[in-house]
Design a protein around this motif. Structure first.
Motif, PDB file in Angstrom:
ATOM      1  N   ARG A   2       1.067  -1.211  -0.140  1.00 34.02           N
ATOM      2  CA  ARG A   2       0.041   0.025   0.066  1.00 34.02           C
ATOM      3  C   ARG A   2       0.872   1.335   0.006  1.00 34.02           C
ATOM      4  O   ARG A   2       0.550   2.174  -0.743  1.00 34.02           O
ATOM      5  CB  ARG A   2      -0.783   0.206   1.223  1.00 34.02           C
ATOM      6  CG  ARG A   2      -2.097  -0.768   1.118  1.00 34.02           C
ATOM      7  CD  ARG A   2      -2.898  -0.698   2.047  1.00 34.02           C
ATOM      8  NE  ARG A   2      -3.909  -1.834   2.068  1.00 34.02           N
ATOM      9  CZ  ARG A   2      -4.688  -2.137   3.468  1.00 34.02           C
ATOM     10  NH1 ARG A   2      -4.129  -1.765   4.498  1.00 34.02           N
ATOM     11  NH2 ARG A   2      -5.605  -3.062   2.991  1.00 34.02           N
ATOM     12  N   SER A   3       1.958   1.058   0.866  1.00 34.41           N
ATOM     13  CA  SER A   3       2.702   2.496   0.987  1.00 34.41           C
ATOM     14  C   SER A   3       3.253   2.654  -0.535  1.00 34.41           C
ATOM     15  O   SER A   3       3.548   3.484  -0.820  1.00 34.41           O
ATOM     16  CB  SER A   3       3.775   2.210   2.109  1.00 34.41           C
ATOM     17  OG  SER A   3       4.359   0.985   1.820  1.00 34.41           O
ATOM     18  N   VAL A   4       3.824   1.834  -1.259  1.00 28.89           N
ATOM     19  CA  VAL A   4       4.505   1.962  -2.636  1.00 28.89           C
ATOM     20  C   VAL A   4       3.364   2.537  -3.400  1.00 28.89           C
ATOM     21  O   VAL A   4       3.852   3.370  -3.973  1.00 28.89           O
ATOM     22  CB  VAL A   4       4.645   0.252  -3.173  1.00 28.89           C
ATOM     23  CG1 VAL A   4       5.437   0.616  -4.361  1.00 28.89           C
ATOM     24  CG2 VAL A   4       5.632  -0.282  -2.330  1.00 28.89           C
ATOM     25  N   ARG A   5       2.076   2.173  -3.018  1.00 33.42           N
ATOM     26  CA  ARG A   5       1.021   2.863  -4.146  1.00 33.42           C
ATOM     27  C   ARG A   5       0.972   4.335  -3.734  1.00 33.42           C
ATOM     28  O   ARG A   5       0.932   5.125  -4.564  1.00 33.42           O
ATOM     29  CB  ARG A   5      -0.166   1.944  -4.136  1.00 33.42           C
ATOM     30  CG  ARG A   5      -0.073   0.810  -4.853  1.00 33.42           C
ATOM     31  CD  ARG A   5      -1.203   0.432  -5.388  1.00 33.42           C
ATOM     32  NE  ARG A   5      -1.427  -0.931  -5.430  1.00 33.42           N
ATOM     33  CZ  ARG A   5      -2.200  -1.871  -4.823  1.00 33.42           C
ATOM     34  NH1 ARG A   5      -2.742  -1.312  -3.749  1.00 33.42           N
ATOM     35  NH2 ARG A   5      -2.153  -3.008  -4.993  1.00 33.42           N
ATOM     36  N   ALA A   6       1.043   4.529  -2.433  1.00 34.39           N
ATOM     37  CA  ALA A   6       0.803   6.023  -1.951  1.00 34.39           C
ATOM     38  C   ALA A   6       1.894   6.748  -2.462  1.00 34.39           C
ATOM     39  O   ALA A   6       1.422   7.904  -3.082  1.00 34.39           O
ATOM     40  CB  ALA A   6       0.700   6.143  -0.307  1.00 34.39           C
ATOM     41  N   VAL A   7       3.054   6.349  -2.335  1.00 27.59           N
ATOM     42  CA  VAL A   7       4.272   7.092  -2.723  1.00 27.59           C
ATOM     43  C   VAL A   7       4.164   6.984  -4.410  1.00 27.59           C
ATOM     44  O   VAL A   7       4.391   8.484  -4.984  1.00 27.59           O
ATOM     45  CB  VAL A   7       5.230   6.372  -2.383  1.00 27.59           C
ATOM     46  CG1 VAL A   7       6.661   7.263  -2.886  1.00 27.59           C
ATOM     47  CG2 VAL A   7       5.589   6.403  -0.783  1.00 27.59           C
ATOM     48  N   ALA A   8       3.693   6.251  -5.234  1.00 28.78           N
ATOM     49  CA  ALA A   8       3.633   6.463  -6.566  1.00 28.78           C
ATOM     50  C   ALA A   8       2.475   7.303  -7.071  1.00 28.78           C
ATOM     51  O   ALA A   8       2.715   8.079  -7.762  1.00 28.78           O
ATOM     52  CB  ALA A   8       3.319   4.964  -7.204  1.00 28.78           C
TER      53      ALA A   8
ATOM     54  N   CYS B  12      10.108   6.147  -6.293  1.00 27.71           N
ATOM     55  CA  CYS B  12       9.188   7.266  -6.024  1.00 27.71           C
ATOM     56  C   CYS B  12       9.570   8.039  -4.932  1.00 27.71           C
ATOM     57  O   CYS B  12       9.307   9.203  -4.839  1.00 27.71           O
ATOM     58  CB  CYS B  12       7.994   6.308  -5.477  1.00 27.71           C
ATOM     59  SG  CYS B  12       6.935   5.433  -6.747  1.00 27.71           S
ATOM     60  N   PHE B 170       1.417   8.676   7.744  1.00 26.11           N
ATOM     61  CA  PHE B 170       1.148   7.402   7.087  1.00 26.11           C
ATOM     62  C   PHE B 170       1.750   6.258   7.594  1.00 26.11           C
ATOM     63  O   PHE B 170       1.050   5.064   7.832  1.00 26.11           O
ATOM     64  CB  PHE B 170       1.791   7.731   5.628  1.00 26.11           C
ATOM     65  CG  PHE B 170       1.338   6.496   4.670  1.00 26.11           C
ATOM     66  CD1 PHE B 170      -0.079   6.797   3.905  1.00 26.11           C
ATOM     67  CD2 PHE B 170       2.085   5.277   4.686  1.00 26.11           C
ATOM     68  CE1 PHE B 170      -0.256   6.057   2.904  1.00 26.11           C
ATOM     69  CE2 PHE B 170       1.610   4.454   3.647  1.00 26.11           C
ATOM     70  CZ  PHE B 170       0.224   4.807   3.024  1.00 26.11           C
ATOM     71  N   VAL B 257      -4.139   4.262   1.222  1.00 25.24           N
ATOM     72  CA  VAL B 257      -3.908   4.645  -0.032  1.00 25.24           C
ATOM     73  C   VAL B 257      -5.060   5.575  -0.708  1.00 25.24           C
ATOM     74  O   VAL B 257      -5.032   6.587  -1.275  1.00 25.24           O
ATOM     75  CB  VAL B 257      -3.370   3.743  -1.184  1.00 25.24           C
ATOM     76  CG1 VAL B 257      -2.858   4.502  -2.483  1.00 25.24           C
ATOM     77  CG2 VAL B 257      -2.444   2.778  -0.443  1.00 25.24           C
TER      78      VAL B 257
END
Lengths: 416, 307
Positions: A2-8, B12, B170, B257
């Motif tokens: 999830r965190s990957v997506r948020a950053v993306a 990212c 977060f 997210v």
């Protein structure tokens, strides 16, 4: 994951913004980009429309040119919300999209934008916002007001109500927020200075549907009722005042917005005889005003309100300042200096000059609602020439007091 | 974490940290705004998405924190840490009090009570003029600077400060929703009665979630006061609460997210679309309707469903 997506997501936004906005910029010595922040949506949209109309009328009259340079008008909607207005101001100014800012309408948006334009040293014209402190205790070198302070028309009116209308005791009712308090306070101060007594102050919220309970509370042992409302509230109050059988028994007077053309257009005979004070009336009998009213009416099919005239005067001031700088909008300091020196002899409302605090010194008109040729109008019955925001008080002494409010000046005669 | 994810994350992160200096000022402003709203939306999601409690008064904690920062900086010249601490404390305290009243109810009753409490707070901000300056709001809130001489006055440093606040929020919220406590919250959302039968103190779980959610909303509110430099009753108004609720619903409740995505979409829509068209509210409305009809679990839900 999830965190990957948020950053993306954020990264994509970052890139997208860069691509989308990076290309915005402007060539030197191109057109003059004029920004207007007004409410185009929300409860103030109708008044915002009057402002846009006036600006468009002015540009049309000037063949879309100021000081020989073409004008590019950018209108942004603040919806009457401070944070939105501020974001729009940031967009216009930080995005290098404009040279001069005109607006907003609502006092809160004005207070939100003021520190930002000051920080950016950005030339800004406030055509409508009337909050006292914008040109008083929280004044900014970069803001020039072409409208009024809330109490500016009230000061002479308080004196007039006592000396000429011969009222001794008045009860007040008005909007329960800063605008209402400020307008009422200015009246109270000079009325009581002259020897009158304000014996009651009632406050009602914005958008009150039924004034019945307030009308029931209003004292009858007075010489007149002073009301400060605008828009639909003014309409409802005047109507319910007449319905309650008070019209004809107790004279109704008030702040200028109560019978301004923006609401007078929809008012009926219940408004006949209401006396108010403001720095403008569409019925003002001067060549400059007749020309303005005629042109406005021909284009939009209705009388200009003070919102229209205020914005129009902003344009006049801007035009005068630009003429004196030779159309140089790129030099902000020079432009703001020229704006602060503006001296208009021929605005629709009459002569105007800007005082050292950035507020206009202008005529204040006592107006009475009359029916002429089957149409309601604010007939000017008395003119106070060239009134300052400080009235006859010394600016230094005036500014030592707290800003006009619910409790200032204190109501020492309330309940008597 | 696979090596692919690690590389993606690193790329990212590098972009997020590295790109802002090259952004035009307005874009940077919007990005800062997105980060702050993202914190606010995530805080609401802890209630809405994970605990199943739809609050319509969430702007109260956001606004209270913003007012605390505004009053402390403009009237007492308090330091950044003092302001932040007091703002979080005030938001927690307000949530603790409001929680006592609101947690008793569920469903639409919870909605109504939080709505009422939110409007009471708004009314206070509007009418307590000596403290809040009423509808004129409090302006002139200076951006923070640390005693070490580090100043966040300029947009870029402030953006990084917001980024740090966002990442902390977060990270903490991720830990919370993955913890046994977070899993129990999700259990309560699914079947409250079963959780009660299993011996969980449902009320206490909800109450703690309510306060935590208020605290993160407070963090967002404090950052917002610094960001905007201006606080007025509008910040506490129902419209703010509803907008945040829509951010969560649009992005995808029950994920972290989603709210971030929702905040981004709404902030960008509001500010960029309106440059091009007066009808931006109409478009925004259509997007809401579209999402609710076509993707009731929000954008994130729709993307996951498509896989």
């Amino acid at each position: 994951m999830r965190s990957v997506r948020a950053v993306a997501v954020l990264s994509a936004a970052t890139l997208g913004l860069g691509v989308g906005l990076g290309v915005r910029g402007q060539a030197a010595k191109g057109p003059i980009n004029l920004g207007l922040i007004v409410p185009e949506t929300g409860p103030l949209a109708a008044n915002g429309k009057d402002m846009v109309n006036a600006l468009q009328l002015f540009l049309e009259q000037q063949q879309n040119k100021l000081a020989g340079r073409p004008v590019n008008l950018i209108i942004e909607d603040d919806a009457g919300v401070p944070a939105t207005g501020l974001t729009k101001a940031r967009s216009l100014i930080d995005g290098n999209r404009i040279h001069v800012l005109v607006g907003p309408l609502s006092a809160a948006v004005g207070y939100a934008i003021a520190p930002f334009v000051t920080e950016k040293k950005f030339p800004t014209l406030f055509p409508i916002v009337s909050s006292e402190d914008i040109t008083q205790r929280k004044r900014s070198q970069y803001i020039v007001r072409t409208g009024w302070t809330s109490a500016q028309p009230s000061h002479p009116f308080g004196k007039y109500a006592h000396d000429t209308l011969r009222y001794k005791r008045i009860a007040m009712i008005g909007y329960d927020f800063s605008f209402g308090w400020e307008v009422a306070a200015g009246f109270q101060r000079t009325f009581e200075d002259a020897g009158g007594q304000i014996v009651q102050k009632l406050w009602s919220p914005l958008g009150t549907a039924d004034y019945g309970p307030y009308l029931a509370q209003l004292r009858r042992d007075v010489d007149a009722i002073y009301a400060i409302f605008s828009g639909a509230d003014a309409l409802r109050f005047a109507k319910q005042y007449a319905d309650a059988g008070l019209k004809g028994k107790l004279p109704l007077i008030g702040g200028g917005t109560f019978t301004d053309e923006h609401v007078l257009r929809t008012m009926g005979d219940e408004s006949l005889g209401i006396v108010t004070s403001l720095h403008y009336s569409a019925a003002l009998d001067t060549p400059a005003n007749k020309k303005f009213v005629q042109a406005y009416q021909a284009k939009f099919g209705q009388l200009p309100s003070y919102y229209s005239e205020g914005t129009y005067v902003s344009c006049l001031a801007l035009s005068a300042a630009l003429e004196s700088t030779g159309g140089d909008v790129e030099d902000r300091e020079k432009l703001i200096a020229a704006l602060r020196k503006v001296d208009l002899s021929n605005a629709p409302r009459g002569p105007i000059r800007i005082d050292q605090y950035g507020n206009p010194v202008e005529n204040e008109y006592i107006r009475k609602v009359e029916k002429v040729n089957g149409r309601l109008q604010n007939t000017v019955i008395h003119t106070f020439p060239m009134v300052s925001q400080f009235w006859t008080y010394k600016p230094e002494d005036f500014l030592k007091n707290p800003v006009y409010g619910r409790d200032f000046p204190p109501c020492k005669n309330c309940g008597k | 974490m696979t090596w692919r994810r690690a590389i993606a994350l690193a790329a990212c992160a590098a972009l997020l940290v590295g790109a802002p200096p090259f952004l035009p000022p307005y874009a940077l402003t919007l990005l800062t705004q997105i980060l702050i709203y993202a914190i606010f939306a995530m805080s609401l999601d802890l209630l809405l998405g994970y605990t199943g409690l739809a609050s319509l008064g969430h702007a109260a904690y956001f606004g209270i924190a913003a007012y605390v920062v505004a009053i402390m900086t403009t009237q007492h010249q308090a330091s950044f840490w003092a302001c932040l601490g007091a703002a979080l404390l005030a938001a927690c305290a307000a949530a603790a009090v409001f929680g006592l009243v609101a947690i008793r109810a569920t469903g639409v009753y919870f909605l109504m009570i939080t709505l009422a409490l939110g409007m009471v707070t708004w009314g206070l901000a509007f009418r307590w003029v000596s403290l809040t300056m009423g509808d004129n709001g409090i302006s002139g809130i200076a951006r923070p600077s640390l005693s070490s001489g580090l100043s966040f006055a300029r947009p870029l440093p402030f953006h990084y400060l917001s980024l740090v606040a966002f990442l902390i929020a977060f990270g903490l919220l991720s830990l919370i929703v993955r913890s046994p406590f977070g899993l129990s919250l999700q259990g309560i959302r699914e079947t409250e009665r079963r959780m009660r039968a299993l011996g969980y103190d449902v009320w206490l779980h909800k109450y703690v979630a309510f306060i935590l959610s208020g605290a993160f909303a407070g963090l967002a509110g404090a950052m917002w006061a610094y960001y905007d430099g201006f606080v007025s009753p509008v910040e506490i108004h129902l419209v703010t609460s509803v907008e945040t609720l829509l951010m969560v619903a649009l992005g995808g409740p029950g994920t972290l997210v989603g709210p971030v995505l929702g905040a981004g979409v709404i902030v960008l829509f509001k500010n960029l679309l309106s440059i091009y068209t007066k009808r931006w509210l109409l478009i925004l409305g259509l997007v809401y309707i579209g999402v609710i009809v076509l993707a009731p679990k929000g954008i994130v839900g729709a993307v996951r469903g498509a896989r």
